[in-house]
Design a protein around this motif. Structure first.
Motif: not given
Length: 450
Positions: A179-182, A231-232, A367-372, A169-177
């Motif tokens: 991540l490019n959130l602002f 960067w990821a 893709m850059k994703t910004t959460l409001h 199974a996948l276990h790690g630091w989130g490198g497959a999800d």
């Protein structure tokens, strides 16, 4: 040899004197519009076995699992697909001319004299495959959430009394999800250093929950190879990181790439070479960040997001920024301060809109994703848009009702247990801060019970 190899990112190769089955055989160079590449090469022996196997199972539709560019190289076999609601994967593969077979849910199916499989599909449009090789069990959980499956798997293990149970199974630091959130001020929301914690303890707890005896790191051996996503790579572990801080009293973590002999129980490491470092420009995959949306694109974008009715209940707007120009999809005036901004190049963005594969943009991590006015894309955006709607075809509220009801009825007991566990944890987190003694004690008790 009767047994199996683990290789690539999420590939099992199961043998019964000859290659019988592979899982999630991504063997082309890249995925996600060139954003992902292989971290480790697939040796010639394993590549030949993959290409000659009789069956190929795909857990879900992400291109690091079901990779369209890889399919012609394994097309002599039958493609096995778990029984996902909506049947999109089977339908798409058959339109491309491939031979498919849907595995009935929660049923043992013989593939050879010594190999049989058991598929568990879930409402996340993922699936888990159990592979029985001469009473050696492989739990191929790839990157699927549990969603009650561990309850069923433990029962099966108890009934069958397997000699050895391997948890992949996948276990790690989130490198497959995603991540490019602002935040709206431009601050990155993912703290890379905070995520780089020991991997083994969590993997060991999950393996115990499933009833496994051994752990094989799995489903995460990629690297970011596109210039706007490299960067990821700080969130991609080294092989040694999977071994750190193991609990000697819990199932051991084996090397990621191994050959297991089901007759003797022998475990032999496979040592594939590291893929050479490369970086590709976005333009090599058709993405030019200066390209703007065209007039016809705007209507497609509006229709795509407005058709997914759930997000209008939770978000006031979706903003799309392409080529430096902004376009806003208004959803709910009562929530006008809550929304998401997506900034991406036109080619891949519109490809994902038109083909309804929005997860490919999220996981590509360029893709850059910004959460409001919100903290995460979960639980109200990513699953409802990319899982239930894109893959499951459930866009309206009535369709979603039928969708969840369908999966609940497949396994009512496991579904109920999962619901109670998840919602009890969510409520507890709301009323008890994580830095309190009570929270820490409850967390320790929870993991002992798991």
């Amino acid at each position: 040899m009767i047994g199996f190899d683990t290789i690539g990112s999420a590939t099992l190769i199961v043998y019964d004197d000859h290659p019988v089955l592979t899982t999630d055989s991504w063997i082309s160079p890249t995925a996600y519009f060139g954003s992902w590449g292989h971290d480790y090469e697939i040796p010639n022996e394993q590549m030949s076995a993959i290409r000659s196997a009789k069956y190929h199972w795909f857990s879900h539709g992400h291109p690091d699992h079901l990779n369209v560019d890889s399919l012609p190289r394994i097309s002599t076999g039958t493609f096995l697909i778990s029984d996902h609601y909506g049947g999109r994967i089977v339908r798409d593969l058959e339109l491309l001319g491939y031979k498919t077979r849907v595995l009935p849910d929660r049923t043992w199916i013989d593939l050879s004299a010594n190999v049989r499989v058991y598929s568990i599909a879930n409402y996340n449009q993922d699936s888990i495959l159990l592979v029985d090789v001469m009473e050696t069990l492989i739990i191929d959980a790839n990157d699927s959430p549990d969603l009650g499956a561990s309850f069923e798997v433990r029962r099966l293990i108890k009934d069958r009394k397997f000699r050895t149970v391997f948890y992949c199974a996948l276990h790690g630091w989130g490198g497959a999800d995603m991540l490019n959130l602002f935040d709206p001020s431009g601050n990155k929301l993912v703290d890379v250093e905070a995520r780089r914690r020991p991997i083994a303890p969590g993997a060991q707890r999950m393996a115990r929950k499933y009833g496994a005896t051994h752990i094989i790191p799995f489903s995460g051996f990629h690297r970011y190879v596109r210039k706007d996503s490299v960067w990821a790579n700080r969130l991609i572990p080294e092989l040694s990181d999977y071994q750190t801080d193991q609990n000697p009293n819990l199932p051991p973590v084996l090397p990621a790439f191994v050959r297991v002999d089901a007759r003797t129980g022998g475990i032999t490491p496979i040592k594939p070479p590291r893929s050479p470092p490369v970086e590709f420009s976005p333009e090599e995959f058709g993405d030019n960040w200066s390209d703007c949306l065209e007039k016809d694109d705007l209507a497609k974008v509006d229709s795509y997001f407005r058709d997914r009715q759930h997000i209008a209940d939770r978000f006031g707007f979706i903003e799309v920024i392409v080529g430096g120009r902004s376009h806003t999809v208004s959803l709910n005036p009562g929530r006008r301060s809550i929304g998401i901004s997506f900034e991406a190049p036109r080619h891949s963005f519109m490809s994902c809109i038109e083909h309804e594969i929005f997860d490919d943009l999220l996981i590509g991590n360029y893709m850059k994703t910004t959460l409001h006015g919100l903290e995460s894309l979960y639980p109200d955006f990513s699953p409802y848009v990319a899982k239930y709607a894109d893959n499951g075809g459930a866009k309206t509220k009535s369709q979603l009702y039928g969708y969840f009801g369908h999966y609940f009825m497949r396994s009512p007991i496991a579904s109920t247990l999962r619901y109670l566990t998840t919602n009890t944890e969510r409520v507890f987190r709301k009323v008890c801060a994580e830095d309190t003694t009570l929270f820490k004690a409850a967390k320790a008790l929870y993991y002992r019970m798991k």
